[in-house]
Design an enzyme around this catalytic site. Structure first.
Site, PDB file in Angstrom:
ATOM      1  N   HIS A   7      -3.971 109.822  11.628  1.00 46.90           N
ATOM      2  CA  HIS A   7      -5.123 110.706  11.505  1.00 46.90           C
ATOM      3  C   HIS A   7      -6.378 109.895  11.206  1.00 46.90           C
ATOM      4  O   HIS A   7      -6.300 108.771  10.693  1.00 46.90           O
ATOM      5  CB  HIS A   7      -4.899 111.705  10.375  1.00 46.90           C
ATOM      6  N   GLU A  32      -8.593 110.123   8.897  1.00 47.00           N
ATOM      7  CA  GLU A  32      -8.743 109.725   7.502  1.00 47.00           C
ATOM      8  C   GLU A  32      -7.871 108.524   7.165  1.00 47.00           C
ATOM      9  O   GLU A  32      -8.318 107.606   6.462  1.00 47.00           O
ATOM     10  CB  GLU A  32      -8.338 110.875   6.559  1.00 47.00           C
ATOM     11  N   CYS A  87      -5.641 117.326   5.915  1.00 50.10           N
ATOM     12  CA  CYS A  87      -4.324 117.942   5.777  1.00 50.10           C
ATOM     13  C   CYS A  87      -3.693 117.448   4.462  1.00 50.10           C
ATOM     14  O   CYS A  87      -4.253 116.586   3.778  1.00 50.10           O
ATOM     15  CB  CYS A  87      -3.438 117.580   6.972  1.00 50.10           C
ATOM     16  N   CYS A 143      -3.074 113.585   4.427  1.00 53.41           N
ATOM     17  CA  CYS A 143      -4.303 112.813   4.227  1.00 53.41           C
ATOM     18  C   CYS A 143      -4.853 113.004   2.821  1.00 53.41           C
ATOM     19  O   CYS A 143      -5.347 112.058   2.210  1.00 53.41           O
ATOM     20  CB  CYS A 143      -5.342 113.192   5.274  1.00 53.41           C
TER      21      CYS A 143
END
Length: 144
Positions: A53, A55, A83, A86
């Site tokens: 992801h 992040e 999420c 993360c």
């Protein structure tokens, strides 16, 4: 334009790049003492890695830039609410300030793990929310 909006625009540029290469359009930027030290976007399709992801990529790059795993002088800007995965990483990195654009009602950490971030972290949502949200909606509309 506020500093938060200025940096969120940089995260949006990353999200737009993500969409161009067929990734879900989420972008992230880490700022330390007024300087962008990392920029990233989703790479889950490119790397065949569900953990890639924006992040996670931005945190790793920022830690490498600073030479340590804690990002205690940093702010993370991300176009969509992180999420749970993360949020956990953000908490472990001890990022004291998190700014995000669009809320994620389906997968966002606020619904499922609101205490995942560091307890003293300042969390600001809704910065350039409509721009961030529209980018996601347009992307998924084009996929249907």
């Amino acid at each position: 334009m506020s500093k938060d909006e200025e940096y969120m625009k940089k995260a949006l540029q990353e999200a737009e790049e993500s969409a161009r290469v067929g990734e879900i359009p989420i972008g992230a930027v880490v700022v330390c003492k007024g300087r962008v030290i990392s920029r990233a976007h989703n790479l889950t399709e490119t790397l065949c890695d569900v953990t890639a992801h924006a992040e996670m990529q931005a945190i790793t790059a920022a830690a490498n830039t600073l030479g340590g795993k804690y990002l205690t002088d940093c702010t993370l800007y991300v176009t969509v609410e992180p999420c749970v995965m993360c949020a956990g990483a953000i908490g472990w990195a001890q990022i004291p300030r998190i700014v995000f654009g669009a809320y994620d009602e389906k997968r966002g950490f606020l619904k499922y793990a609101p205490k995942a971030m560091h307890p003293k972290a300042e969390i600001i949502g809704g910065v350039l929310e409509s721009e961030c949200s529209e980018l996601m909606k347009d992307f998924f509309k084009s996929k249907r």
